[in-house]
Design a protein around this motif. Structure first.
Motif, PDB file in Angstrom:
ATOM      1  N   ALA A 136       0.850  -1.201   0.000  1.00  0.00           N
ATOM      2  CA  ALA A 136       0.000   0.000   0.000  1.00  0.00           C
ATOM      3  C   ALA A 136       0.881   1.246   0.000  1.00  0.00           C
ATOM      4  O   ALA A 136       0.619   2.206  -0.736  1.00  0.00           O
ATOM      5  N   LEU A 137       1.916   1.214   0.798  1.00  0.00           N
ATOM      6  CA  LEU A 137       2.867   2.331   0.829  1.00  0.00           C
ATOM      7  C   LEU A 137       3.437   2.551  -0.569  1.00  0.00           C
ATOM      8  O   LEU A 137       3.507   3.680  -1.068  1.00  0.00           O
ATOM      9  N   GLU A 157      12.480   2.233   3.143  1.00  0.00           N
ATOM     10  CA  GLU A 157      11.291   3.088   3.107  1.00  0.00           C
ATOM     11  C   GLU A 157      10.205   2.645   4.082  1.00  0.00           C
ATOM     12  O   GLU A 157       9.272   3.391   4.350  1.00  0.00           O
ATOM     13  N   VAL A 158      10.299   1.397   4.545  1.00  0.00           N
ATOM     14  CA  VAL A 158       9.171   0.815   5.277  1.00  0.00           C
ATOM     15  C   VAL A 158       9.223   1.184   6.757  1.00  0.00           C
ATOM     16  O   VAL A 158      10.240   0.988   7.408  1.00  0.00           O
ATOM     17  N   GLY A 205      -4.846   0.231   3.474  1.00  0.00           N
ATOM     18  CA  GLY A 205      -3.586   0.959   3.600  1.00  0.00           C
ATOM     19  C   GLY A 205      -3.429   2.094   2.602  1.00  0.00           C
ATOM     20  O   GLY A 205      -2.962   3.178   2.954  1.00  0.00           O
ATOM     21  N   VAL A 206      -3.831   1.849   1.341  1.00  0.00           N
ATOM     22  CA  VAL A 206      -3.620   2.869   0.308  1.00  0.00           C
ATOM     23  C   VAL A 206      -4.316   4.188   0.675  1.00  0.00           C
ATOM     24  O   VAL A 206      -3.676   5.242   0.687  1.00  0.00           O
ATOM     25  N   HIS A 253       1.899   9.724  -4.561  1.00  0.00           N
ATOM     26  CA  HIS A 253       2.453  10.912  -3.917  1.00  0.00           C
ATOM     27  C   HIS A 253       3.967  10.777  -3.790  1.00  0.00           C
ATOM     28  O   HIS A 253       4.495  10.576  -2.700  1.00  0.00           O
ATOM     29  N   ASP A 254       4.640  10.835  -4.919  1.00  0.00           N
ATOM     30  CA  ASP A 254       6.107  10.793  -4.838  1.00  0.00           C
ATOM     31  C   ASP A 254       6.608  12.192  -4.468  1.00  0.00           C
ATOM     32  O   ASP A 254       5.827  13.149  -4.409  1.00  0.00           O
ATOM     33  N   HIS A 255       7.883  12.301  -4.211  1.00  0.00           N
ATOM     34  CA  HIS A 255       8.420  13.559  -3.704  1.00  0.00           C
ATOM     35  C   HIS A 255       8.168  14.721  -4.655  1.00  0.00           C
ATOM     36  O   HIS A 255       7.846  15.824  -4.234  1.00  0.00           O
TER      37      HIS A 255
END
Ligand code: MCN
Ligand code: CUM
Length: 808
Positions: free
Chosen positions: A705-706, A737-738, A768-769, A792-794
């Motif tokens: 989901a992350l 990242e987790v 989760g998403v 939602h990337d940087h």
């Protein structure tokens, strides 16, 4: 006889339900001793590989295979022209559509299979591919589903008649040649009326981007046709081996008893391995043609570019409420991009899966949903990635709509959820879009979750952070992401769920050996979920033999009873129920044997952990081991020798697991970098079979989901080039990242499942998403954000901050 050990010890020895039994699979997996498809090595085995289209839309003018056939080691080259006389140049998809096996006159997406080269080894096959000469004529590419529905470009030759008029599809009439179906649920007019007259209405459009499960092991198979005996053996990464056997039989004409399908160990499936791929058909044909076994294994690019993707849903919603926040109506329209072929695996009556669970966990009196399926020049698929048939999309939709409505109402979204939850006493609850939720206790779960994270404290901290940001004391914002989801898993009642006519029941068969150990076989297949561990636990509790003495076998159609396989978290709700029922059949016979041996009436003995005891005389008993031995070796009047049984289970309803998730995130507005400070996940999957396995499922699903919420995407350019076909470009999270996940639970058993269990495998992804996404969106709420699309990337987060004027 006196007991040598206590009752507690006997329960412990059983390793039954509720015990965090260690996974029996892990000894071989952690030592590299697994047996995957690529480990299947047969004498004289050949290797197949595909010539794939570099173009997303093109006519094929010619295919010249001559040079390829001269490449040392190349044995054969198949094209659609070779398959056509066999009627195998197109194949049915599980969604009732059909799909080209090899390009038939044209290609519809980049990476589409054009020719199949068979050679003595993989390297020769790769050289052979290079030598096949294909002349393409490029056509206009359509990657946008909205454009597709307006375009004069007809993508598929088979969707129109000779006059160019659209013909009916598998799910009704087409509005346009590139339109696949329209599927509706609920009441259109009443919903529109409620929304038109409502005090408060929130509207939002959101895109749930295309992504891909990217299992560690790619898809593959080995086909071996034994021409002497007329038997075809097919090893493969199949999530539904029996269904594959039936389909292979139907399309090849080989009788089903002459086909053996084997799913060996599978290195992750996640829905990617449910469907049927051209590689399977071509390998079978190649084995028949050459008389030798043929192996086909995808590489990573093949897998990411051409096999079942997930999502690609454009969702438009309207939600209405009273000024106090009581929701009165929900309207949802979806434009579903299916790529070149509708290769979903939804039950026949549900072309958009269970998207009609989109009223979520809320008591919404009126609702309407319409989904338009559309063809574009992208890879086919749709149902995969812990989706349970579009539930991920549905939950994302409603959990975003709730947030958007909360903004409109200027209300706390945790409170908005609470006042709209279906109440405990309303179950079984009939939802406006058709489903009957079996059980739930949402308020208890929500209160527990909010308390665990000190919700009020988080909101106070967040308010302070906003103040500090505005005062120039910090450049970091804080988001509190919430989600409350209701899943729908366990397809499913045969009366309303089938795939290509195959009813979605499942099965378990058990054979107890004389010394009191056993082998049980099921119609499902583990891809990492730990079935060999957990199904044995269900049987242990039901039968009274230790889980350690029960072997679980799945995935060999010559030995396992027929079942529809593992996806949609259906194994526990359906095959798990069959396991409990088969255990009860064994116990019923064991009771008669015990009564005979103890010389009392059947009704005078009762089951206790691992034995039958004489009621009121606990010192008089027969253990299940003794009973098993007697069943084979003692003549018992009126009873057949042996102790075995089979159960086919058709569930009366789906199961509806639920959960409450909270994510606390810090966001650097100058870099767009996100940091997850806390992630709390409360899951309720009814009766818990193995808490450790459940926790593993939740960690895995949350990590996926992350990935999806924060960066993973299958993206195309305007020419239909897949821009994310390698792991350099496709985000796969690592330990880096987790975050640390805090897991929690409540237990609300399913009232119709024999042991009260609901599925759990997909829940963490489904819930989760929206939780990760809501955390990002919530951080910007105080600055005027209502909705931004994932991933939602940087870069996208930086852009959002910029658009909101936070860089000025
Ligand atoms: N379980 C339990 N108690 C419950 C419910 C489940 O102990 N009340 C355990 C089960 O016994 C099983 C596991 O949890 O070992 C998952 O069970 P279930 O929810 O029934 O799901 P399935 O076994 O049908 O697995 C399918 C589901 C799906 S659809 C996807 S996608 C996914 C997922 O599982 N793919 C996976 N988890 C995965 N995990 C791994 N490692 N690999 C995949 O490919
Ligand atoms: Cu649809 S992903 Mo799982 O159901 O195999």
């Amino acid at each position: 006889m006196k007991d040598e050990i206590s009752r507690e010890e006997r329960v412990e020895n059983l390793k039954g339900m509720g015990c965090s039994r260690k996974r029996v699979e892990d000894a071989r997996f952690t030592q590299g001793k697994g047996n995957y498809v690529d480990d299947v090595k047969l004498d004289g085995m050949l290797f197949g590989d595909f010539v794939r289209s570099p173009y997303a839309h093109a006519n094929i003018k010619s295919i010249d295979t001559e040079a390829a056939l001269k490449v040392p080691g190349v044995v054969a080259v198949l094209t659609a022209a070779d398959l056509e006389p066999l009627g195998l140049h197109w194949m049915p998809t599980l969604a009732g559509d059909k799909q080209m096996v090899l390009a038939d006159g044209k290609v519809l997406y980049q990476g589409q299979e054009v020719a199949y080269v068979v050679a003595e080894d993989r390297y020769a096959a790769a050289d052979g591919i290079e030598a096949v000469e294909v002349e393409y004529e490029e056509l206009q590419v359509i990657v946008d589903p909205f454009e597709s529905l307006k375009s004069d470009v007809i993508l598929r030759p088979d969707t129109v008649d000779e006059n160019g008029k659209a013909v009916d599809g598998a799910h009704g009439p087409r509005d346009h040649p590139n339109h696949i179906f329209t599927w509706e649920a609920g009441d259109k007019d009443p919903t529109e009326e409620v929304i038109a007259n409502a005090d408060v209405v929130a509207e939002e459009e959101m895109y749930y981007h295309r992504t891909h499960p990217c299992p560690l092991e790619t898809c593959g198979c080995v086909a071996s046709m034994d021409k002497v005996n007329g038997k075809l053996t097919l090893w493969g990464t199949f999530q539904a081996p029996h269904a594959i056997r039936t389909i292979v039989s139907l399309i090849s004409g080989i009788e089903e008893h002459n086909i053996r399908v084997i799913s060996p160990d599978i290195g992750g499936g996640f829905g990617n391995k449910v469907g049927a791929y051209p590689g399977y058909v071509c390998s079978v044909v190649a084995s028949i043609v050459t008389g030798k076994p043929v192996k086909w294994i995808e590489d990573r690019m093949d897998n990411l570019m051409t096999t079942a993707f997930a999502r690609d849903y454009w969702m438009k919603g309207k939600i209405s409420a009273t000024p106090e926040g009581k929701i009165t109506g929900l309207h949802c329209h979806v434009t579903a991009d299916h790529g070149g072929f509708d290769a979903c695996a939804d039950p026949t009556k549900f072309p958009a899966g269970f998207m009609n669970i989109c009223t979520g966990s809320y008591d919404i009196p009126t609702a309407y949903l319409a989904v338009d399926g559309v063809y574009t020049n992208k890879a086919p698929g749709g149902v995969s990635y812990r989706c349970s048939f579009r539930v991920t999309e549905a939950v994302y939709f409603i959990e975003r709509m709730i947030e958007v409505l909360a903004i409109k109402l200027n209300m706390d979204s945790a409170e908005l959820r609470r006042i709209n939850f279906i109440k405990k006493e309303q179950f079984p609850y009939k939802a406006a879009l058709g489903w009957e939720y079996d059980s739930g206790d949402y308020h208890t779960a929500w209160d527990k979750a909010l308390k665990a994270v000190d919700y009020d404290g988080l909101r106070a901290e967040q308010a302070q952070r906003v103040e500090d940001f505005k005062a120039g004391k910090t450049r970091k914002l804080m988001g509190v992401g919430l989600s409350f989801f209701t899943e729908i898993v366990g397809a499913g009642p045969v009366k309303n769920c089938d795939i290509l006519g195959m009813g979605m029941f499942d099965s378990c068969e058990i054979r107890i050996h004389p010394t009191g150990s056993a082998i049980a076989r099921l119609g499902t297949i583990s891809q990492g979920q730990g079935h060999a561990t957990t199904f044995a636990q269900i049987l242990a509790t039901e039968i009274g033999l230790s889980a350690d003495s029960i072997t679980i076998e799945e995935g060999d159609t010559d030995t396992a009873p027929y079942g529809l396989g593992t996806y949609g978290s259906r194994s526990t709700p359906v095959a798990g129920a069959a396991a409990a029922m088969v255990g009860r059949k064994i116990r019923a016979k064991a009771q008669m044997i015990a009564a005979y041996l103890l010389e009392v009436h059947d009704d005078d003995v009762e089951f206790d952990v691992d034995r039958f005891v004489v009621k009121g005389a606990p010192e008089r008993f027969k253990t299940m081991k003794e009973i098993a031995f007697a069943s084979y070796n003692q003549a018992i009047p009126g009873l057949e020798p042996g102790l075995e049984a089979v159960s086919y289970y058709d569930p009366p309803n789906m199961t509806y697991p639920f959960g409450a998730y909270v994510c606390v995130m810090d966001i650097d507005v100058d870099t767009g970098v996100t940091e997850i400070r806390r992630f709390y996940a409360l899951d309720d999957c009814g009766t818990r079979i193995n808490p450790m396995v459940i926790e593993g499922q939740i960690h895995g699903g949350l990590t996926e989901a992350l990935a999806v919420a924060l960066g993973q995407e299958i993206a195309y350019d305007d020419m239909g080039n897949c821009k994310t076909a390698t792991l350099m470009d496709f985000f796969l999270p690592t330990a880096w990242e987790v975050p640390n996940y805090e897991t929690d639970y409540t237990v609300t058993p399913s009232p119709h499942h024999p042991i009260g269990a609901k599925g759990v495998g997909e829940s963490p992804h489904v819930g989760g998403v929206p939780c990760f996404s809501n955390a990002v969106q919530d951080a910007f709420r105080a600055f005027g954000n209502t909705h931004t699309n994932m991933p939602h990337d940087h870069w996208r987060i930086w852009k959002t901050a910029n658009e909101l004027g936070l860089h000025d």
